[in-house]
Write an enzyme that holds these catalytic residues in place. Sequence first.
Site, PDB file in Angstrom:
ATOM      1  N   TYR A   1       0.844  -1.200   0.000  1.00  0.00           N
ATOM      2  CA  TYR A   1       0.000   0.000   0.000  1.00  0.00           C
ATOM      3  C   TYR A   1       0.882   1.253   0.000  1.00  0.00           C
ATOM      4  O   TYR A   1       0.669   2.183  -0.791  1.00  0.00           O
ATOM      5  CB  TYR A   1      -0.937  -0.007   1.209  1.00  0.00           C
ATOM      6  CG  TYR A   1      -1.664   1.293   1.415  1.00  0.00           C
ATOM      7  CD1 TYR A   1      -2.648   1.704   0.521  1.00  0.00           C
ATOM      8  CD2 TYR A   1      -1.354   2.127   2.497  1.00  0.00           C
ATOM      9  CE1 TYR A   1      -3.309   2.920   0.693  1.00  0.00           C
ATOM     10  CE2 TYR A   1      -2.016   3.332   2.672  1.00  0.00           C
ATOM     11  CZ  TYR A   1      -2.983   3.725   1.765  1.00  0.00           C
ATOM     12  OH  TYR A   1      -3.617   4.929   1.940  1.00  0.00           O
TER      13      TYR A   1
ATOM     14  N   GLU B   1     -11.661   5.762   4.790  1.00  0.00           N
ATOM     15  CA  GLU B   1     -11.136   6.603   5.867  1.00  0.00           C
ATOM     16  C   GLU B   1     -12.202   6.958   6.892  1.00  0.00           C
ATOM     17  O   GLU B   1     -11.914   7.027   8.087  1.00  0.00           O
ATOM     18  CB  GLU B   1     -10.462   7.851   5.288  1.00  0.00           C
ATOM     19  CG  GLU B   1      -9.051   7.543   4.832  1.00  0.00           C
ATOM     20  CD  GLU B   1      -8.695   8.127   3.494  1.00  0.00           C
ATOM     21  OE1 GLU B   1      -9.430   8.987   2.990  1.00  0.00           O
ATOM     22  OE2 GLU B   1      -7.675   7.704   2.937  1.00  0.00           O
TER      23      GLU B   1
ATOM     24  N   TRP C   1      -5.562   2.143  10.447  1.00  0.00           N
ATOM     25  CA  TRP C   1      -5.707   2.057   8.992  1.00  0.00           C
ATOM     26  C   TRP C   1      -5.493   0.621   8.537  1.00  0.00           C
ATOM     27  O   TRP C   1      -6.149   0.142   7.616  1.00  0.00           O
ATOM     28  CB  TRP C   1      -4.737   3.011   8.286  1.00  0.00           C
ATOM     29  CG  TRP C   1      -4.776   2.854   6.803  1.00  0.00           C
ATOM     30  CD1 TRP C   1      -3.774   2.413   5.986  1.00  0.00           C
ATOM     31  CD2 TRP C   1      -5.892   3.102   5.931  1.00  0.00           C
ATOM     32  NE1 TRP C   1      -4.202   2.377   4.682  1.00  0.00           N
ATOM     33  CE2 TRP C   1      -5.498   2.794   4.612  1.00  0.00           C
ATOM     34  CE3 TRP C   1      -7.196   3.555   6.137  1.00  0.00           C
ATOM     35  CZ2 TRP C   1      -6.339   2.924   3.516  1.00  0.00           C
ATOM     36  CZ3 TRP C   1      -8.038   3.676   5.043  1.00  0.00           C
ATOM     37  CH2 TRP C   1      -7.606   3.371   3.749  1.00  0.00           C
TER      38      TRP C   1
END
Length: 196
Positions: free
Chosen positions: A23, A45, A53
């Site tokens: 990522y 988000e 996250w």
Amino acid sequence: MATTKKIHRCPWVDLSKQDYVSYHDDEWGVPVHDDRKIFEFLTLESAQAGLSWYTILRKRENYRIAFENFDPVKIAKFGDNELNKLLANPGIVRNRAKISATINNAQRFLEVQNEFGSFDAYIWRFVDGKPVVNKIDKIEDYPARTELSDKISKDLKNRGFKFLGSTICYSHMQATGIVNDHSVKCFRRGQIIKMY
């Protein structure tokens, strides 16, 4: 015998998690101008609020399936049946307020598209279309929010968006390349700057 040159990455990257590394290396901080991709990040988000996250990143494919490949037109039409199915889906964060916020945000997203021609045109106008490049050296240098994320969050809230406070907005700005927060030693910093 040739020596392998060490690749420097941002200090927040957990090198033991390959999907996290991928990522960082492939997506984080790259300027995004595709509305559906922008909506994907807004959705993920807002789901992250209060969580890590990495937790959301691991559920990303489940979100993609559950939320119609992040198509705001389809999500905006979700009613009680879809909401109840999502609340029963173990592959996503089953928080009624967050799921309802995603449906609401899809509706608001379409309104912004109608007003500005695209959500991309709306969000990038806050930086005049040019990414903000920060000088991050160590983990302590990363801000949780900035005056700019405050401004964007306030504007989104005034437009009826939910679960997009200043900290979440700053994460969105980092993810979608509105700000380049790759550390000065990170190999991706310069690569992304060359893309501008």
